[in-house]
Scaffold this active site. Structure first.
Site, short mmCIF file in Angstrom:
data_model
loop_
_atom_site.label_atom_id
_atom_site.label_comp_id
_atom_site.label_asym_id
_atom_site.label_seq_id
_atom_site.Cartn_x
_atom_site.Cartn_y
_atom_site.Cartn_z
N PRO A 205 0.97 -1.40 0.26
CG PRO A 205 -0.45 -1.44 2.09
CD PRO A 205 0.82 -1.97 1.32
CE LYS A 210 4.48 0.99 -3.32
NZ LYS A 210 3.55 1.21 -1.79
CD GLU A 427 -20.37 11.99 14.69
OE1 GLU A 427 -20.14 10.83 14.93
OE2 GLU A 427 -20.88 12.47 13.86
CG ASP A 502 -21.95 8.50 8.52
OD1 ASP A 502 -20.46 8.14 8.41
OD2 ASP A 502 -22.37 8.46 8.54
P1 ADP Z 1 5.80 4.31 -0.55
O1 ADP Z 1 6.93 4.66 -1.74
O2 ADP Z 1 5.89 3.20 0.20
O3 ADP Z 1 4.19 4.97 -1.10
P2 ADP Z 1 7.55 5.40 0.93
O4 ADP Z 1 8.50 5.27 0.71
O5 ADP Z 1 7.41 6.37 -0.67
O6 ADP Z 1 5.86 5.36 0.86
O7 ADP Z 1 7.81 6.37 1.85
C1 ADP Z 1 6.69 7.61 2.28
C2 ADP Z 1 7.96 8.29 3.73
O8 ADP Z 1 6.92 7.95 5.05
C3 ADP Z 1 9.27 8.34 3.73
O9 ADP Z 1 10.30 9.29 2.96
C4 ADP Z 1 9.31 7.95 5.69
O10 ADP Z 1 9.88 8.75 5.83
C5 ADP Z 1 8.78 7.21 5.92
N1 ADP Z 1 8.56 6.07 5.67
C6 ADP Z 1 7.73 4.62 5.01
N2 ADP Z 1 8.01 3.35 5.33
C7 ADP Z 1 9.16 4.41 6.72
C8 ADP Z 1 10.03 2.64 7.70
N3 ADP Z 1 9.47 2.08 6.94
N4 ADP Z 1 10.84 3.91 7.96
C9 ADP Z 1 10.67 4.83 8.46
N5 ADP Z 1 10.17 5.87 7.35
C10 ADP Z 1 9.08 5.13 6.56
ZN ZN Z 2 -22.11 9.45 10.48
#
Ligand code: ADP
Ligand code: ZN
Ligand code: MG
Length: 630
Positions: A205, A210, A427, A502
């Site tokens: 996700p 990644k 709510e 909702d």
């Molecule tokens: P994706 O490519 O899966 O959408 P990103 O690699 O762009 O995600 O992650 C976005 C940001 O979230 C990163 O720049 C980092 O700051 C943070 N992040 C995500 N996963 C980690 C992790 N395992 N450890 C540290 N920071 C993370």
């Molecule tokens: Zn509601």
């Protein structure tokens, strides 16, 4: 066709322009062409006896002949500024007698050479238009700069990322270590004849790290990192994407060992023939080129292709065949331990006050990705800075969490008493319904302070990290989502538009249950959804009528499921009408209530102290972490 006759016209005009400018002398200086600074130097060296400037030409009589000529003619791009710049020098040389005479012939209307530039510009534009037009018709047109890959060589912000920056994700890092090792010493693998995967696909996700992992692999192996986003390949002009792919691989081979990283590969890698337009479109060509390149380069070249996607299901199967992206690495949403580690990484360099317990935060943030957690800490830090406090406290964390989940609070928004009452009932309906649904996640906080686009909110967060929803859990979520609408209906006798979100979510859940997860008897254990959308085109092309029949049944089943949930919800809320009224009165008086106090209210106990931090209290606290076995 009109366009066909237009093209020769353009060529004709372009040729005319060229011939015209040629004959008017722009390109045919009779004497040596001097640059502007050379002309100025001649004056400084007191070499000019006299000169005449006419239009954009200057003719100088020199003391010392240049290549045998004592009279030199050359062009001045801007005689006006020449005159300004030289004014003082000319005056003094005139006085000293070095310069015996000069003349600036006044302009006499339009001269031929003045027309050349506008004409040339028009000509060039027409030529460009023509070339682009041809590019559309014929993709072998070498508009090569269009095809240059928009890659980012090296790490974008210049910071080297290593595995130490990626918290949690231990399995993922373990799998990638092999690749790092290969990039460091490819000979070791090739000598033995080991097969190293050509391409690695990171699947997970958004926000799970990644891109970060791919950069870390390059950082660990200390190799070049060429990254490009799938959407960069997708251009208006046919053939451009394909040539970008070619260019990207060429670049990589030049700088090898290297990693090519294609982010969001689904933008180019969609199943071929699935588009409604069908046939040979730009994406298909780009994808074909990608496949060709991946097949074409040998293992000795020290280039590894990595790609990331959150939609592996829509990728063309050809991409996943051996020799291409033959290894998939699943990058998941972090578990509680991973979350704590990620929080620690991002807390580096931020001042946290004593009361901030990252373990508690990690426990309360089930389902958060790395990006969410980093965002959470950042928002909290911003809140602390806004109040000019030196450190982030737990209250900031709490407020940041609510802000992320529902947008910033809008305390100043004036609401009518009637609106507040509606919101309070709405709510309370959610909260009471959720409380009496055995599998529903516990309510953490209820508020009728407007936030973002919503008037109020009932927060619930999972107790633990289970990610596998059962049919009953999904059904009870639908019931809980309907709570607001049902409460308005039952207790106010009228319904508002406040429930639209909702209803959207409930409908989506119901649709998933029926058409995606095979949870309805009438349709059986069959999935009718292709990644979110009901199948169109692809598999049902041949039997449109049978598809329409199924679509009708899906709609009927979704409706009956929601109707059932609605009745269920009405029963809960009428059975516990007194509780609902008590809660809504409390909300009208106090704006919000913590999850803990709400639970006590439902149990008929004293509410007790209102705790400051609402999201992180009471829940998940005492549950001891299982001790490590060693
Ligand atoms: P994706 O490519 O899966 O959408 P990103 O690699 O762009 O995600 O992650 C976005 C940001 O979230 C990163 O720049 C980092 O700051 C943070 N992040 C995500 N996963 C980690 C992790 N395992 N450890 C540290 N920071 C993370
Ligand atoms: Zn509601
Ligand atoms: Mg990314």
């Amino acid at each position: 066709m009109k366009n066909r006759r237009f093209i020769p016209m353009i060529i004709y005009v372009a040729v005319l322009v060229l011939v015209f400018s040629w004959t008017t002398g722009l390109f045919s200086q009779k004497s040596a062409t001097l640059s502007y600074s050379q002309v100025v130097d001649l004056f400084r060296a007191e070499q000019v006896k006299s000169f005449v400037v006419e239009d954009q030409t200057i003719t100088m009589e020199l003391y010392t002949p240049i290549s045998g000529k004592s009279s030199v003619t050359t062009t001045l791009a801007d005689p006006q500024s020449f005159r300004l710049e030289m004014n003082d020098l000319l005056k003094s040389q005139r006085e000293s007698g070095v310069l015996q005479g000069y003349d600036f012939v006044p302009q006499k209307g339009f001269s031929a050479s003045e027309l050349i530039f506008p004409l040339l510009t028009v000509g060039v534009i027409l030529l460009l238009l023509w070339a682009m037009f041809m590019g559309r018709m014929n993709n072998s047109n070498p508009m090569s700069n269009f095809g240059k890959a928009r890659t980012v060589l090296g790490v974008p912000d210049g910071k080297k990322v290593t595995f130490a920056d990626v918290a949690g994700a231990d399995e993922e890092k373990e799998e990638l270590r092999e690749v790092v090792d290969f990039l460091r010493a490819p000979e070791k693998y090739t000598e033995i004849g080991a097969r190293i995967p050509h391409g690695l696909l990171l699947v997970g996700p958004p926000g799970t790290g990644k891109t970060l992992l791919a950069r870390a692999v390059a950082g660990e192996a200390d190799v070049q990192f060429l990254s490009i986003s799938g959407s960069d390949f997708v251009e208006m002009y046919v053939g451009v994407g394909a040539s970008r792919v070619r260019d990207l691989f060429d670049q990589a081979k030049k700088v090898a060992p290297a990693i090519i990283f294609i982010d969001e590969i689904d933008a180019v890698g969609r199943k071929r023939g699935s588009g409604l337009g069908g046939g040979h479109d730009e994406k298909e060509q780009t994808l074909n080129q990608l496949l060709v390149e991946m097949d074409g380069f040998g293992r000795t070249e020290g280039v590894i292709v990595m790609a990331a996607t959150n939609r592996p299901d829509i990728l063309d199967p050809a991409l996943l065949r051996p020799g291409r992206f033959d290894r998939q690495i699943h990058v998941g949403v972090p578990d509680v331990k991973g979350r704590e580690e990620i929080l620690k990484v991002h807390a580096r360099g931020k001042k946290l006050s004593e009361d901030v317990n990252l373990r508690t935060v990690a426990r309360s943030t089930s389902g958060f990705t790395g990006a969410d957690l980093s965002n959470l800490l950042n928002e909290a830090a911003i809140l602390a800075a806004r109040d000019s406090r030196a450190a982030v406290n737990m209250e900031d964390m709490n407020e940041a969490m609510m802000k992320i989940l529902a947008g910033p609070a809008k305390k100043s928004r004036v609401q009518s008493r009637r609106d507040l009452k509606t919101t309070a009932i709405h709510e309370s309906g959610h909260a009471v319904a959720m409380y009496y649904l055995p599998t529903h996640d516990p309510v953490r906080h209820i508020s009728i302070v407007p936030r973002g686009s919503s008037l109020g909110a009932t927060w619930y967060l999972p107790k633990d990290d289970s990610s596998n929803l059962t049919r009953n859990e999904m059904y009870e979520q639908i019931v809980g989502l309907l709570g607001g609408r049902v409460a308005e209906d039952v207790f106010l006798g009228d319904i508002s538009v406040g429930a639209s979100n909702d209803i959207d979510r409930a409908t989506k859940l119901a649709k998933d249950m029926v058409a995606r997860y095979g949870m309805c008897e009438r349709l059986g254990t069959v999935s009718y959804l292709d990644g979110g959308e009901v199948f169109i085109g692809r598999d049902y092309q041949t039997s449109k009528s049978s598809f329409e029949k199924v679509a009708g049944t899906i709609d009927e089943e979704v409706k009956s499921l929601i109707d059932r949930a609605y009745d269920h919800c009405r029963k809960i809320l009428t059975d516990h009408a007194d509780k609902l009224r008590e809660l809504s009165d409390y909300l009208l008086a106090n704006e919000s209530i913590s999850g803990e106090q709400f639970a006590r209210m439902m149990e008929g106990k004293e509410l007790g102290e209102a705790t400051q931090t609402v999201l992180f209290d009471g829940f998940g606290e005492p549950r001891e972490e299982p001790k490590d076995q060693e």
